[in-house]
Scaffold this motif. Structure first.
Motif, PDB file in Angstrom:
ATOM      1  N   CYS A 190       5.648 -14.450  10.402  1.00  0.00           N
ATOM      2  CA  CYS A 190       5.890 -13.170   9.566  1.00  0.00           C
ATOM      3  C   CYS A 190       4.599 -12.135   9.853  1.00  0.00           C
TER       4      CYS A 190
ATOM      5  N   TYR B 107       6.394 -20.397   9.596  1.00  0.00           N
ATOM      6  CA  TYR B 107       7.153 -19.248   9.079  1.00  0.00           C
ATOM      7  C   TYR B 107       6.125 -18.113   8.821  1.00  0.00           C
ATOM      8  N   GLU B 108       4.886 -18.307   7.998  1.00  0.00           N
ATOM      9  CA  GLU B 108       3.757 -17.366   7.715  1.00  0.00           C
ATOM     10  C   GLU B 108       3.335 -16.574   9.014  1.00  0.00           C
TER      11      GLU B 108
ATOM     12  N   HIS C 194       5.171 -10.687  13.333  1.00  0.00           N
ATOM     13  CA  HIS C 194       6.298  -9.837  12.984  1.00  0.00           C
ATOM     14  C   HIS C 194       5.717  -8.517  12.523  1.00  0.00           C
TER      15      HIS C 194
END
Length: 711
Positions: free
Chosen positions: A340, A336-337, A343
């Protein structure tokens, strides 16, 4: 003092003794004439001179106080009247004229010196011969002092012969000394370059090791905290299981007691039980009820204490499941990090792309508004010297902007050749120190090749200089040393006009930028060191020492020397070196030809591509720094913000390099950098000025960004 005998015959009959001092080499160029020829010439000269000197029979006593005010008379020997000469020295006042003997000797010496050919190598030896003959005349005419004068002459001849032999023996040593001196200087320069490279590599290794030590220390602290936590949990579990063991022992003891009591009761209910005493039975019943009450209380206590206890097997299974779920959670959290971060990067790229799109669109509109028809460059073929062939060679591979520069250089070169003088710019503060002059200076009109060679010699002197002075002062001092103080200013103006005109020449354009303070000389030095390092790595890859390596070796050397270059830029360098998509990795390449320069200092396409990529990477680095700061060019920026932005853009920067960049960006010596964020916050500078100063120096990336390193 004995006077010569009267008459010319008396001097002629006197035999001349040819004295050859010991140690004189008769094969010397000075003694090339045969002895008979020398005796014959000497006899003729002596007859003539004795005829001139012996008239009158006496030597004129010229007073010692007569100075050199009396000028030698241009009279030929034996050309005056004997009757007029007799006793003339007695009739003239003392101190008015020189003695006749001295006059004749001086005239003879002057005539002999004029007849000598001084263009040969032995000119000094030939010049000494007339003086030697004059001294011979003295020895022969003054009989009383002849032994002393002869010994003096012999001593000087021996010393001259000894000195000639010594000079002849030292000639090869002088040439050898010059050769050894040049060789030693080259070795010293090579050793200095190698030592600088080794020192830089050791510093990088040191920084890597320090980072590794910090990482290991952090891991050690983490493991110690985990061990302490596990010890605490183990102590709690130990106490828990210890209390459980004691409770189980108590429970087993109570169960055994109940079993024993039950056995006693069964024995009491045997067939003979009705014959026992009722009081005794009542007492036994009472005791049994008390035991039942106590046992019930203990059972309730056990249920209360061990109601939440689960079996060990279930506990271990639950613990294993929990551990697997925790690992899955950590993995998903890391993914997830990363998502992110990607992104955020995509958002930044999107914003950058939007800005570039808007910029390109505005530029396109401006170009469409102001664009003019494409010029016909073939018209320049008749203007440029050399005709169409030379213009095609100059215009090959160049765009319109570069062709304009080429055309301006060609026209400017012709105008520069026509100039005979330059007008001095004066002594204003805006004038560079090496051009501060008021008046007219000569145009030396050197060729482009001469200017390039002079600039290369200046760089050699600059690199060998121990105490670095300001570059403009060094340049003028170099010209004074090379051409003398009288011509230094003329050469300064001539070189300045040439390097200002020929911007397409690498050597001249870089020297001009450094001389005018638009670029730091460390950029040029680092670029040369990079080329030397590349050549050294390629030489190491050439195991056969034939000057040839394969394309695969070239790719390996480039990737090891430039570990942070992108793959497409490595591909560009290989194409500049001679690689083509249809060629194989086994093709051989003459790697030494990649670093050759022509007579005007122009490098090969490989070195030019290296320079272009260096400038592109510097611009990209500065653009990333600007985006990280998130400010406009007119905004003010402080030292802490620049430090933080540099560390975010390039996490591999060591402290010394970071301080060097900051000191040059804010024009502060490294020793005067303030310590503490509060003091640093007080120093502000415009972002545009900071970026321009970093553009001037050797500003390059020391490592990849965090996301590049993670990938």
């Amino acid at each position: 003092m004995a006077s010569p005998k009267p008459g010319c015959s008396s001097f002629a009959t006197t035999s001349r003794t040819h004295i050859q001092p010991p140690g004189v080499n008769i094969d010397d160029p000075f003694f090339t004439e045969t002895k008979s020829t020398q005796n014959r010439k000497f006899s003729q000269r002596r007859k003539t001179l004795s005829c001139q000197l012996s008239i009158g029979g006496h030597l004129s006593p010229w007073p010692t106080y007569t100075s050199g005010q009396t000028i030698l008379h241009n009279r030929k020997p034996c050309s005056y009247d004997h009757r007029k000469r007799t006793g003339s020295w007695q009739q003239q006042p003392l101190g008015t004229t020189k003695p006749r003997y001295l006059e004749q000797l001086e005239n003879y010496l002057r005539k002999e010196l004029l007849l000598l050919d001084l263009s040969t190598d032995s000119a000094q030896e030939l010049r000494l011969q007339p003086y030697r003959e004059i001294f011979e005349f003295f020895i022969e005419d003054f009989k009383t002092y002849k032994p002393l004068l002869s010994s003096i002459k012999n001593a000087y001849e021996v010393m001259l012969a000894h000195q000639r032999e010594k000079i002849r023996a030292l000639e090869p040593l002088k040439a050898k000394l010059v050769t050894v001196n040049e060789d030693c200087n080259e070795r010293i320069l090579a050793m200095r370059a190698e030592e600088k490279y080794e020192i830089s590599m050791l510093k990088k290794e040191k920084m890597n090791l320090l980072k590794l030590i910090d990482k290991k220390n952090e891991e050690k602290i983490s493991l110690q905290s985990e061990v302490s936590k596990l010890r605490k949990n183990l102590a709690e579990e130990y106490l828990h299981y210890l209390s459980e063991r004691d409770a189980r022992k108590i429970l087993i003891a109570d169960l055994n007691e109940l079993r024993y009591q039950r056995e006693d009761m069964s024995l009491a209910q045997s067939p003979g039980i009705w014959g026992e005493d009722p009081v005794k039975l009542t007492l036994a019943l009472k005791m049994t009820r008390q035991d039942l009450t106590r046992t019930q209380m203990e059972l309730n206590t056990m249920k209360a204490n061990f109601g939440d206890v689960v079996p060990r097997r279930d506990f271990e299974m639950q613990e294993k499941t929990n551990k697997e779920l925790q690992e899955q959670l950590d993995s998903l959290r890391g993914d997830y990090e990363e998502v992110c971060k990607e992104h955020e990067i995509l958002l930044q790229l999107h914003m950058t792309t939007l800005k570039e799109r808007d910029q390109f669109y505005s530029e396109l509109q401006e170009i469409q508004r102001t664009s003019t028809p494409r010029p016909d460059w073939t018209k320049c073929e008749d203007v440029v010297a050399g005709g169409p062939d030379r213009w095609q060679m100059l215009a090959e591979g160049k765009n319109s902007d570069q062709l304009v520069d080429v055309l301006l250089e060609e026209l400017g070169e012709g105008l520069l050749r026509e100039k005979d003088f330059f007008h001095g710019l004066g002594y204003g503060e805006a004038i560079p120190p090496f051009l501060r002059f008021d008046g007219i200076v000569e145009n030396k009109k050197p060729t482009k090749k001469d200017v390039v060679n002079l600039l290369k010699d200046a760089w050699k002197e600059r690199l060998a200089e121990e105490q670095k002075e300001k570059f403009s002062d060094f340049f003028f001092n170099f010209l004074e040393y090379r051409f003398g103080p009288g011509d230094a200013m003329a050469w300064a103006y001539t070189i300045f006009e040439n390097i200002k005109l020929f911007r397409s020449n690498e050597v001249m354009s870089q020297f001009y930028a450094i001389l005018m303070g638009k670029r730091s000389e460390s950029v040029y030095i680092k670029q040369k060191e990079t080329a030397v390092q590349l050549l050294k790595e390629m030489t190491n890859a050439d195991s056969q020492n034939e000057g040839l390596i394969t394309m695969e070796n070239l790719s390996t050397v480039l990737k090891s020397t430039f570990p942070f270059k992108k793959e497409e830029r490595i591909q560009e360098l290989m194409e500049a070196g001679g690689w083509h998509p249809n060629s194989s990795n086994a093709d051989l390449l003459n790697y030494r030809s990649l670093f050759i320069e022509d007579e005007e200092g122009q490098s090969m396409p490989f070195v030019q591509k290296l320079w272009e990529q260096y400038m592109e990477e510097k611009d990209e680095y500065l653009q990333e720094l600007k985006q990280e700061l998130g400010l406009e060019l007119r905004d003010k920026v402080t030292i802490p913000k620049v430090r933080e932005a540099l560390m975010n853009v390039d996490p591999s920067l060591d402290k010394q390099t970071l301080n060097s960049y900051v000191s040059q960006a804010f024009q502060l010596p490294m020793t005067e950098l303030p310590e503490g964020e509060e003091k640093e916050e007080g120093i502000v500078e415009q972002l545009k000025m900071v970026l321009e100063r970093l553009q001037m120096i050797d500003f390059r990336r020391m490592g990849p960004r965090e996301q590049e390193a993670a990938s």
